[in-house]
Design an enzyme around this catalytic site. Sequence first.
Site, PDB file in Angstrom:
ATOM      1  N   HIS A  47     -31.987  27.644  64.210  1.00 21.83           N
ATOM      2  CA  HIS A  47     -33.015  26.965  64.992  1.00 21.83           C
ATOM      3  C   HIS A  47     -32.746  25.464  65.066  1.00 21.83           C
ATOM      4  O   HIS A  47     -33.397  24.651  64.402  1.00 21.83           O
ATOM      5  CB  HIS A  47     -34.400  27.247  64.388  1.00 21.83           C
ATOM      6  CG  HIS A  47     -34.947  28.575  64.796  1.00 21.83           C
ATOM      7  ND1 HIS A  47     -35.946  29.220  64.124  1.00 21.83           N
ATOM      8  CD2 HIS A  47     -34.615  29.394  65.826  1.00 21.83           C
ATOM      9  CE1 HIS A  47     -36.216  30.369  64.712  1.00 21.83           C
ATOM     10  NE2 HIS A  47     -35.413  30.496  65.744  1.00 21.83           N
ATOM     11  N   CYS A 103     -28.158  35.627  57.282  1.00 20.32           N
ATOM     12  CA  CYS A 103     -27.990  34.955  55.997  1.00 20.32           C
ATOM     13  C   CYS A 103     -28.073  35.980  54.869  1.00 20.32           C
ATOM     14  O   CYS A 103     -28.994  36.810  54.851  1.00 20.32           O
ATOM     15  CB  CYS A 103     -29.077  33.897  55.818  1.00 20.32           C
ATOM     16  SG  CYS A 103     -29.071  33.151  54.179  1.00 20.32           S
ATOM     17  N   GLU A 133     -37.148  35.854  61.609  1.00 24.82           N
ATOM     18  CA  GLU A 133     -36.867  36.446  60.292  1.00 24.82           C
ATOM     19  C   GLU A 133     -37.915  37.499  59.933  1.00 24.82           C
ATOM     20  O   GLU A 133     -37.592  38.563  59.405  1.00 24.82           O
ATOM     21  CB  GLU A 133     -36.829  35.360  59.208  1.00 24.82           C
ATOM     22  CG  GLU A 133     -36.480  35.929  57.841  1.00 24.82           C
ATOM     23  CD  GLU A 133     -36.581  34.924  56.713  1.00 24.82           C
ATOM     24  OE1 GLU A 133     -36.904  35.353  55.582  1.00 24.82           O
ATOM     25  OE2 GLU A 133     -36.335  33.726  56.950  1.00 24.82           O
TER      26      GLU A 133
END
Length: 318
Positions: A47, A103, A133
């Site tokens: 982002h 991640c 997420e």
Amino acid sequence: MNVKPKLRVLLCAPRGFCAGVVRAIDAVEEALRLHGAPVYVRHEIVHNKYVVEGLKAKGAIFVEELDEVPDTSKPVIFSAHGVPKSIPEEAEARKIFAIDATCPLVTKVHREAELHFSQGRQVILVGHAGHPEVVGTLGQLPSGSIFLVQTLDDIAKLAPKDEKNLAYVTQTTLSVDDTRCMVEALTRRFPSIIGPHREDICYATTNRQEAVKHIAPIVDALLVVGSSNSSNSQRLKEVAERSGCKLARLVLRAEDVEWDLFSNISSLGITAGASAPEILVEEIMDAFAERFDLRVETVSTADEGVFFPLPRELRQAV
């Protein structure tokens, strides 16, 4: 000759890119190097608009959903935030060459949620609705087996099937203090609820918030360098305000600084969200140096030596 006013600048350390962000950006750049443009990326890889625009210029094409990707042999990369299980399944059905840049610390949360579900527990996710997420974590489990809570009121309203068979996970980029309050409320309401083996909030989020807490009470103003849609950057601004800083702002570029607000300050704190590159910190520092005589100090509260290897498909190619 105009004499510039003096400004003491306290630079938070650590700040800026975390290991998961470095890995995701490197994944796009390595895919472009190996396979040539275009490379498709589902959702913003991280982002930060500056980062995204830079990757677009190199040949990355960003899409929100896989149906925007034409039939192609080119790679499609999933962003660092993670994706629901339905996305890799759709990619496999279409024989898309998918590279998952999620991640590893987000993947850890996914695996925890799956483990609890496999052991018959209902899962509660602490996070912000609509954040990629959170969408990805919710999408790891069947509907009805995982519940999102955003507020203490949400916790009060929970009606699980079995109050003694619950577990919780959290978004990795939340405010440490807010999450502590939410977890305390969960454990008060459901004393037997099971938490993560290790805290889900990632090391980078925790370290950046700790640095801000250290600096915020002793500066006239604090700038967080980052994008407005970055959860961890927004939380840094909130942490600064709660820690006693009367003027805290989130800015992406020097042109976003509201200079009238900063004209009479004598001390300034600067940090950067985990998806903000250091070049933007330097740009903002240069803009302040044009207006003030800077005395810069770095205030370090943690050492970070975390490294995540590239996704397997790119490591094999290397």
